[in-house]
Design a protein around this motif. Structure first.
Motif, PDB file in Angstrom:
ATOM      1  N   ARG A   1       0.866  -1.192   0.000  1.00  0.00           N
ATOM      2  CA  ARG A   1       0.000   0.000   0.000  1.00  0.00           C
ATOM      3  C   ARG A   1       0.893   1.229   0.000  1.00  0.00           C
ATOM      4  O   ARG A   1       1.639   1.473   0.944  1.00  0.00           O
ATOM      5  CB  ARG A   1      -0.905   0.017   1.226  1.00  0.00           C
ATOM      6  CG  ARG A   1      -1.709   1.316   1.344  1.00  0.00           C
ATOM      7  CD  ARG A   1      -2.625   1.326   2.560  1.00  0.00           C
ATOM      8  NE  ARG A   1      -3.254   2.630   2.694  1.00  0.00           N
ATOM      9  CZ  ARG A   1      -2.986   3.507   3.664  1.00  0.00           C
ATOM     10  NH1 ARG A   1      -2.110   3.202   4.623  1.00  0.00           N
ATOM     11  NH2 ARG A   1      -3.597   4.675   3.700  1.00  0.00           N
ATOM     12  N   ASP A   2       0.827   2.007  -1.087  1.00  0.00           N
ATOM     13  CA  ASP A   2       1.627   3.222  -1.176  1.00  0.00           C
ATOM     14  C   ASP A   2       1.093   4.273  -0.219  1.00  0.00           C
ATOM     15  O   ASP A   2      -0.126   4.449  -0.068  1.00  0.00           O
ATOM     16  CB  ASP A   2       1.617   3.773  -2.599  1.00  0.00           C
ATOM     17  CG  ASP A   2       2.493   2.960  -3.547  1.00  0.00           C
ATOM     18  OD1 ASP A   2       3.327   2.166  -3.049  1.00  0.00           O
ATOM     19  OD2 ASP A   2       2.362   3.122  -4.770  1.00  0.00           O
ATOM     20  N   LEU A   3       2.011   5.001   0.413  1.00  0.00           N
ATOM     21  CA  LEU A   3       1.656   6.031   1.386  1.00  0.00           C
ATOM     22  C   LEU A   3       1.851   7.435   0.828  1.00  0.00           C
ATOM     23  O   LEU A   3       1.790   8.418   1.580  1.00  0.00           O
ATOM     24  CB  LEU A   3       2.498   5.853   2.658  1.00  0.00           C
ATOM     25  CG  LEU A   3       2.327   4.503   3.356  1.00  0.00           C
ATOM     26  CD1 LEU A   3       3.305   4.383   4.517  1.00  0.00           C
ATOM     27  CD2 LEU A   3       0.889   4.314   3.840  1.00  0.00           C
ATOM     28  N   TYR A   4       2.089   7.545  -0.455  1.00  0.00           N
ATOM     29  CA  TYR A   4       2.272   8.844  -1.108  1.00  0.00           C
ATOM     30  C   TYR A   4       1.449   8.858  -2.384  1.00  0.00           C
ATOM     31  O   TYR A   4       1.033   7.818  -2.902  1.00  0.00           O
ATOM     32  CB  TYR A   4       3.753   9.084  -1.434  1.00  0.00           C
ATOM     33  CG  TYR A   4       4.337   8.095  -2.413  1.00  0.00           C
ATOM     34  CD1 TYR A   4       4.314   8.330  -3.783  1.00  0.00           C
ATOM     35  CD2 TYR A   4       4.907   6.897  -1.969  1.00  0.00           C
ATOM     36  CE1 TYR A   4       4.829   7.411  -4.686  1.00  0.00           C
ATOM     37  CE2 TYR A   4       5.429   5.982  -2.864  1.00  0.00           C
ATOM     38  CZ  TYR A   4       5.393   6.235  -4.217  1.00  0.00           C
ATOM     39  OH  TYR A   4       5.896   5.328  -5.107  1.00  0.00           O
ATOM     40  N   PHE A   5       1.204  10.053  -2.904  1.00  0.00           N
ATOM     41  CA  PHE A   5       0.483  10.226  -4.163  1.00  0.00           C
ATOM     42  C   PHE A   5       1.491  10.330  -5.309  1.00  0.00           C
ATOM     43  O   PHE A   5       2.541  10.974  -5.164  1.00  0.00           O
ATOM     44  CB  PHE A   5      -0.375  11.487  -4.127  1.00  0.00           C
ATOM     45  CG  PHE A   5      -1.534  11.414  -3.177  1.00  0.00           C
ATOM     46  CD1 PHE A   5      -2.719  10.799  -3.546  1.00  0.00           C
ATOM     47  CD2 PHE A   5      -1.450  11.977  -1.904  1.00  0.00           C
ATOM     48  CE1 PHE A   5      -3.799  10.727  -2.669  1.00  0.00           C
ATOM     49  CE2 PHE A   5      -2.516  11.924  -1.024  1.00  0.00           C
ATOM     50  CZ  PHE A   5      -3.694  11.296  -1.408  1.00  0.00           C
ATOM     51  N   SER A   6       1.179   9.727  -6.443  1.00  0.00           N
ATOM     52  CA  SER A   6       2.100   9.775  -7.583  1.00  0.00           C
ATOM     53  C   SER A   6       2.118  11.142  -8.239  1.00  0.00           C
ATOM     54  O   SER A   6       3.108  11.518  -8.883  1.00  0.00           O
ATOM     55  CB  SER A   6       1.718   8.703  -8.617  1.00  0.00           C
ATOM     56  OG  SER A   6       0.385   8.893  -9.061  1.00  0.00           O
ATOM     57  N   THR A   7       1.042  11.912  -8.112  1.00  0.00           N
ATOM     58  CA  THR A   7       1.013  13.281  -8.632  1.00  0.00           C
ATOM     59  C   THR A   7       1.779  14.195  -7.690  1.00  0.00           C
ATOM     60  O   THR A   7       1.718  14.033  -6.465  1.00  0.00           O
ATOM     61  CB  THR A   7      -0.436  13.773  -8.773  1.00  0.00           C
ATOM     62  OG1 THR A   7      -1.141  12.888  -9.641  1.00  0.00           O
ATOM     63  CG2 THR A   7      -0.494  15.184  -9.343  1.00  0.00           C
ATOM     64  N   CYS A   8       2.481  15.175  -8.243  1.00  0.00           N
ATOM     65  CA  CYS A   8       3.283  16.056  -7.395  1.00  0.00           C
ATOM     66  C   CYS A   8       3.430  17.426  -8.045  1.00  0.00           C
ATOM     67  O   CYS A   8       3.745  17.528  -9.237  1.00  0.00           O
ATOM     68  CB  CYS A   8       4.656  15.438  -7.155  1.00  0.00           C
ATOM     69  SG  CYS A   8       5.659  16.341  -5.948  1.00  0.00           S
ATOM     70  N   TYR A   9       3.214  18.468  -7.261  1.00  0.00           N
ATOM     71  CA  TYR A   9       3.407  19.852  -7.690  1.00  0.00           C
ATOM     72  C   TYR A   9       4.316  20.572  -6.706  1.00  0.00           C
ATOM     73  O   TYR A   9       4.246  20.347  -5.491  1.00  0.00           O
ATOM     74  CB  TYR A   9       2.072  20.611  -7.753  1.00  0.00           C
ATOM     75  CG  TYR A   9       1.211  20.249  -8.930  1.00  0.00           C
ATOM     76  CD1 TYR A   9       1.314  20.928 -10.136  1.00  0.00           C
ATOM     77  CD2 TYR A   9       0.280  19.220  -8.832  1.00  0.00           C
ATOM     78  CE1 TYR A   9       0.516  20.593 -11.224  1.00  0.00           C
ATOM     79  CE2 TYR A   9      -0.527  18.870  -9.907  1.00  0.00           C
ATOM     80  CZ  TYR A   9      -0.397  19.569 -11.102  1.00  0.00           C
ATOM     81  OH  TYR A   9      -1.193  19.234 -12.175  1.00  0.00           O
ATOM     82  N   GLU A  10       5.152  21.454  -7.226  1.00  0.00           N
ATOM     83  CA  GLU A  10       5.928  22.328  -6.357  1.00  0.00           C
ATOM     84  C   GLU A  10       4.984  23.254  -5.607  1.00  0.00           C
ATOM     85  O   GLU A  10       3.939  23.647  -6.119  1.00  0.00           O
ATOM     86  CB  GLU A  10       6.903  23.177  -7.186  1.00  0.00           C
ATOM     87  CG  GLU A  10       7.929  22.382  -7.955  1.00  0.00           C
ATOM     88  CD  GLU A  10       8.763  23.255  -8.881  1.00  0.00           C
ATOM     89  OE1 GLU A  10       8.378  24.446  -9.067  1.00  0.00           O
ATOM     90  OE2 GLU A  10       9.770  22.776  -9.413  1.00  0.00           O
ATOM     91  N   LEU A  11       5.360  23.594  -4.376  1.00  0.00           N
ATOM     92  CA  LEU A  11       4.690  24.659  -3.644  1.00  0.00           C
ATOM     93  C   LEU A  11       5.650  25.838  -3.561  1.00  0.00           C
ATOM     94  O   LEU A  11       6.792  25.689  -3.105  1.00  0.00           O
ATOM     95  CB  LEU A  11       4.292  24.191  -2.244  1.00  0.00           C
ATOM     96  CG  LEU A  11       3.101  23.230  -2.161  1.00  0.00           C
ATOM     97  CD1 LEU A  11       2.888  22.758  -0.725  1.00  0.00           C
ATOM     98  CD2 LEU A  11       1.822  23.876  -2.698  1.00  0.00           C
ATOM     99  N   ILE A  12       5.201  26.982  -4.015  1.00  0.00           N
ATOM    100  CA  ILE A  12       6.056  28.170  -4.130  1.00  0.00           C
ATOM    101  C   ILE A  12       5.324  29.376  -3.552  1.00  0.00           C
ATOM    102  O   ILE A  12       4.112  29.327  -3.312  1.00  0.00           O
ATOM    103  CB  ILE A  12       6.439  28.427  -5.597  1.00  0.00           C
ATOM    104  CG1 ILE A  12       5.182  28.625  -6.453  1.00  0.00           C
ATOM    105  CG2 ILE A  12       7.275  27.269  -6.146  1.00  0.00           C
ATOM    106  CD1 ILE A  12       5.471  28.942  -7.915  1.00  0.00           C
ATOM    107  N   PRO A  13       6.042  30.491  -3.298  1.00  0.00           N
ATOM    108  CA  PRO A  13       5.366  31.695  -2.784  1.00  0.00           C
ATOM    109  C   PRO A  13       4.162  32.070  -3.630  1.00  0.00           C
ATOM    110  O   PRO A  13       4.207  31.991  -4.862  1.00  0.00           O
ATOM    111  CB  PRO A  13       6.464  32.758  -2.845  1.00  0.00           C
ATOM    112  CG  PRO A  13       7.736  31.978  -2.662  1.00  0.00           C
ATOM    113  CD  PRO A  13       7.503  30.676  -3.390  1.00  0.00           C
TER     114      PRO A  13
END
Length: 375
Positions: A175-187
């Motif tokens: 069971r994966d504990l992370y999401f495969s989609t990912c975006y940077e968080l920036i100011p």
């Protein structure tokens, strides 16, 4: 100068001149070019990096960290080099082995069962990052029948799976504990986001331990197509922290998908540690929540950046970059391990900031959690 030459030139800041400040300034450029590098050129880059900086004891860590980073952007690109790394007993960092095939998996399993072996933890980390069904089966066996060397480890062998962001279910599945989609968080002023650049909300919700107002660290418009992978329901997701207590203890929230975040009664009584820390009563105002930036090419792009002194690890989704040991809290309602939702590095908030807030979610129970780590 072609892209590989440019990448090697930038890597020189890290490998030879040890110019950490210069490297931190150039790291975004290095990572951008690495992201756009075709896979076949990733093979060539890793080979040329090793040719330019042959593995030697005093420099192994730096070379291996950069090789592992290439692998997080292009999983499996190091497969041709793995037999050499195994021969040299180089198993750390474990994400060197992300994307390795069944043959390499079997080789490491053989080493794990060798009577004279002593790299138990490193071998388990490498296997966790390979994460195939054979690994799952072996970890499941360890859970039922702990090996004799279990006493030499701080945690059970099967728990090493969390280093690579997954766990065994009760029936031995992954069971994966992370999401495969990912975006940077920036100011927020740099983000293409529906968020409003405003001061953090400090309203009626308070920490039940110290009575300080809760402050937003994440504010998402769930109707934004870039957030639909989180849930197909609801309009807004907000997470809040106490600017005192959440730095010392994992804290839980009761959330709604309309943007509400309430201190959960399941936090219980204030931990003994917080009773020992002087409270001056001051309220520290946190910066405004970060906004969504570019999509990352893989969920693993942030992994390993801390040891490479690279900024920009804040993200929504993806695999966490731990400063300390991997830590996934259990939902206080259903007791299931919570999924990693994202992380906020203080250096992306403030130039001299330190530490990371890790954010977790249990959608079925409408619970969220925050956990803080620093050096």
């Amino acid at each position: 100068m072609d892209t590989i030459d440019q990448l090697l030139s930038l890597a020189e800041l890290r490998m030879q001149t040890r110019d950490v400040r210069g490297w931190r300034q150039q790291a975004p450029r290095f990572l951008h070019q690495l992201r756009d590098l075709p896979v076949e050129e990733g093979h060539l880059l890793s080979q040329r990096l090793l040719a330019q900086y042959p593995l030697q004891e005093e420099a192994d860590e730096e070379v291996l960290l950069l090789l592992a980073q290439i692998n997080t952007f292009h999983p499996g690109v190091l497969v041709p080099l793995l037999p050499m790394l195994v021969a040299r007993q180089q198993f750390s960092p474990g994400h060197l082995y992300l994307g390795a095939g069944e043959g390499m998996c079997q080789r490491i399993l053989e080493l794990l069962h060798a009577p004279s072996q002593g790299h138990w933890g490193q071998l388990l980390q490498a296997l966790a990052w390979i994460g195939t069904k054979a690994v799952q089966a072996q970890f499941s066996t360890f859970r039922l029948h702990p090996p004799a060397w279990r006493t030499e480890l701080f945690v059970p062998p099967e728990n090493y799976s969390q280093d690579a962001g997954w766990e065994l279910t009760a029936d031995g599945r992954r069971r994966d504990l992370y999401f495969s989609t990912c975006y940077e968080l920036i100011p927020i002023d740099q983000a293409n986001s529906s968020q409003i650049a405003a001061e953090p909300t400090m309203g009626q919700e308070h920490c039940a331990w110290c009575q300080r107002p809760l402050q937003r660290v994440l504010d998402l418009d769930l109707r934004d197509p870039r957030c639909r992978w989180i849930t197909a329901e609801g309009e807004r997701l907000c997470l809040t922290v106490c600017a005192r207590c959440s730095f010392y203890a994992t804290t839980y929230l009761d959330i709604t998908l309309g943007g509400e975040a309430h201190w959960s009664p399941l936090n219980g009584e204030m931990p003994a540690l917080l009773h020992q820390i002087p409270d001056d009563g001051d309220v520290v105002k946190l910066p405004a929540p970060l906004g969504l930036g570019k999509a990352r090419s893989t969920p693993f792009e942030a992994v390993g950046r801390f040891l490479l002194d690279e900024p920009g690890t804040s993200q929504l989704g993806g695999h966490p970059e731990w400063i300390q040991d991997a830590f996934y809290p259990q939902c206080p309602a259903c007791q299931q391990t919570m999924s990693f939702l994202g992380q906020i590095a203080f250096e992306d908030w403030e130039e001299d900031g330190e530490g990371v807030f890790y954010l977790f979610l249990c959608l079925s129970c409408k619970k969220a959690a925050t956990h803080y780590q620093q050096t």
